[in-house]
Design an enzyme around this catalytic site. Sequence first.
Site, PDB file in Angstrom:
ATOM      1  N   ASP A   1      16.899   9.612 -30.305  1.00 13.20           N
ATOM      2  CA  ASP A   1      17.277   9.454 -28.907  1.00 13.20           C
ATOM      3  C   ASP A   1      18.628   8.780 -28.743  1.00 13.20           C
ATOM      4  O   ASP A   1      19.291   8.935 -27.718  1.00 13.20           O
ATOM      5  CB  ASP A   1      16.185   8.654 -28.178  1.00 13.20           C
ATOM      6  CG  ASP A   1      16.479   8.505 -26.697  1.00 13.20           C
ATOM      7  OD1 ASP A   1      16.614   9.546 -26.029  1.00 13.20           O
ATOM      8  OD2 ASP A   1      16.578   7.362 -26.213  1.00 13.20           O
TER       9      ASP A   1
ATOM     10  N   MET B   1      15.766   6.853 -19.427  1.00 15.22           N
ATOM     11  CA  MET B   1      16.863   7.357 -18.592  1.00 15.22           C
ATOM     12  C   MET B   1      18.099   7.741 -19.404  1.00 15.22           C
ATOM     13  O   MET B   1      19.075   8.211 -18.836  1.00 15.22           O
ATOM     14  CB  MET B   1      17.253   6.288 -17.565  1.00 15.22           C
ATOM     15  CG  MET B   1      16.178   5.982 -16.542  1.00 15.22           C
ATOM     16  SD  MET B   1      15.745   7.416 -15.525  1.00 15.22           S
ATOM     17  CE  MET B   1      17.307   7.750 -14.716  1.00 15.22           C
ATOM     18  N   ARG B   2      18.062   7.538 -20.727  1.00 17.09           N
ATOM     19  CA  ARG B   2      19.251   7.845 -21.509  1.00 17.09           C
ATOM     20  C   ARG B   2      19.617   9.324 -21.418  1.00 17.09           C
ATOM     21  O   ARG B   2      20.789   9.689 -21.385  1.00 17.09           O
ATOM     22  CB  ARG B   2      19.053   7.423 -22.966  1.00 17.09           C
ATOM     23  CG  ARG B   2      20.302   7.630 -23.810  1.00 17.09           C
ATOM     24  CD  ARG B   2      20.147   7.114 -25.230  1.00 17.09           C
ATOM     25  NE  ARG B   2      20.258   5.658 -25.257  1.00 17.09           N
ATOM     26  CZ  ARG B   2      19.282   4.841 -25.645  1.00 17.09           C
ATOM     27  NH1 ARG B   2      18.129   5.342 -26.018  1.00 17.09           N
ATOM     28  NH2 ARG B   2      19.455   3.542 -25.654  1.00 17.09           N
ATOM     29  N   ALA B   3      18.613  10.191 -21.382  1.00 12.90           N
ATOM     30  CA  ALA B   3      18.884  11.626 -21.318  1.00 12.90           C
ATOM     31  C   ALA B   3      19.638  11.983 -20.051  1.00 12.90           C
ATOM     32  O   ALA B   3      20.564  12.809 -20.079  1.00 12.90           O
ATOM     33  CB  ALA B   3      17.572  12.409 -21.401  1.00 12.90           C
TER      34      ALA B   3
ATOM     35  N   VAL C   1      23.268  10.846 -20.513  1.00 12.50           N
ATOM     36  CA  VAL C   1      23.979  11.694 -21.475  1.00 12.50           C
ATOM     37  C   VAL C   1      24.264  13.063 -20.874  1.00 12.50           C
ATOM     38  O   VAL C   1      25.368  13.613 -21.025  1.00 12.50           O
ATOM     39  CB  VAL C   1      23.176  11.828 -22.778  1.00 12.50           C
ATOM     40  CG1 VAL C   1      23.790  12.886 -23.686  1.00 12.50           C
ATOM     41  CG2 VAL C   1      23.118  10.496 -23.506  1.00 12.50           C
TER      42      VAL C   1
END
Length: 685
Positions: free
Chosen positions: A193, A274-276, A279
């Site tokens: 991730d 929430m990283r996706a 990104v």
Amino acid sequence: MSIPFPFTAVVGQDDLRLALLLNAVSPAVGGVLVRGEKGTAKSTAVRALSALMPEVDVVSGCRFSCAPDAPDPACPDGPHAPGPSASRPARMVELPVGASEDRLVGALDIERALAEGVKAFEPGLLADAHRGILYVDEVNLLHDHLVDLLLDAAAMGASYVEREGVSVRHASKFLLVGTMNPEEGELRPQLLDRFGLTVEVSASREPDQRVEVVRRRLAHDDDPAGFAARWADEEAAVRARIAAARELLPSVRLGDGALRQIAATCAAFEVDGMRADIVMARTATALAAWAGRTDVLAEDVRQAALLALPHRRRRNPFDAPGLDEDKLDETLEESGGQGEGDDDPGPDDGPDGPGGGGRSPEPEGPQGGSGARPEAAEDGEPQQTGAGAGEQSAVRAAEPFRTKVLSVPGLGEGAAGRRSRARTEHGRTTGARHPRGALTKLHLAATVRAAAPHQRARGRSGPGLVVRRDDLRQATREGREGNLVLFVVDASGSMAARQRMSAVKGAVLSLLLDAYQRRDKVGLVTFRGSAADLALPPTSSVDAAAVRLESLPTGGRTPLAAGLLRAHEVLRVERLRDPARRALVVVVTDGRATDAGAARGASGRGGGRATGATEPVALAGRAARLFAAEGTASVVVDCESGPVRLGLAGRLADELGGTAVTLDELRADSIAGLVKDVQGSRRAA
């Protein structure tokens, strides 16, 4: 100095090239993880990218590559006064798999820090890579603690070195690129991730394209300078396009419509955290800048999803990365159609455009397998196959579960992991010793105790402690190691009852999941009919073991001794390859032995000949005692079922010098006692 292969001369691999170029435009995207089989130009493309990166201006003499117009106020070589600057090409720094922590983050001169109170710091690879590219080949083989340090620095844009109260911080912003072959083991999902984008690469199956690959490779090898000169114009054009996209990037507008599509897509695919979303937003913005636009279109969001989401959808180690593109299109349509700027068709698809492929292979089986598993009937008895009378088709594994802790007794010195106790570079401090070679972990109290009696003789006059090299003490630490877990699985007719074999496969799959989490190597030996087979040589890829397990047929007689002797031979070879890695043998059987012929032939190869032991059970006992004599840790998973039980698996465990557990007792939530030491009974005896 060798001349790298030109980036624009790489044949095919559109997704790989696009992902690298987007990170060159916007390093905030978070790097690229390149997954694929060997020989697919992964390393070639990454090394070629460095020649396309714009030059960087640096403060003259600064070891940490500070920018003259905005130097790092905390730079160890600072503070930097206005003065001369220099320009140099962006660096590409390679991190070797076997690198130490000091090589990665840098090292403090502990002796000077104690004696003089100064921060004498030798920069590491994270400092060298600042404002450039940090490349990790075979990142899945890198030790976990190094991966954690690497990804933390990439996320924070800084590296911190803490040693016994002395700390150094320096800026470390770089384009992170990792390559890996999934056959050699996977990264943990939480580490996956942390990479912004991922791409799957494979060799082309088109003869014309393969011919062109070979032609260009041979031409470069014969005349690197001439080959590079032929591609100079294309390289210059891409270099200029990267620079123009960087200039345009701050002006790109990410509207509410595109943001809604991004959020809806991440929610629809049930991506954790929430990283996706972040990104995807940065990737879509970089795609627009790369295309020369100031508005983000729906096609940018779609391409960003194809690059940023596949590796974030894995729910367990055996899931293959992938994305359902039909579902993606439906989600984008429902959440806003074409979004802002729909009347702009955007640039054509191609290797340099935002539509450069972006397809990731979809999972081919429920657990990421190869799809080659024989079909099993849903009800009733297993169907016969053409492999011979008595062989039955493979059955599906039952649902995996969390297993009890199985560990190797004693204190090892193997590769870092999470299974058995070991002397490691990381963990709790247990003592001190004289350093062997460079000092890496100072034991401060022991060092002070060693230096204190000599202060008067050394003429100490100031506040500092007079420390000599002989006073320094290395901290000894205890942590956990990864082991070689060798599964020896009974696939004979006595195990072929459909429900039992399903439960057995579920148990082995559960142990494989445990081995993945504990960073073990795994191997798989099966026995049935009249012989044993090494279904999977020891490997770091538990995925491969799961695939072999799924397709395992059953039936025939039970050559238990042959299976044990084959496992003994496998361990003998592995000890020569990796003497420090200790083994744990997991025998999955009901203990029955009904064939001995093949084992007699294998007994010589297995390290002992069972002369005179013609009875299958006696021969199996003889083979088991080879493991006990060598002190090999072992556990027998007793698969016997029914109202009448012979207890043969328990006897086998005694011969092995290990412990027997039933399938029910293997569960971590079982009411039975926790299996902490698989040789506890033998030591107690």
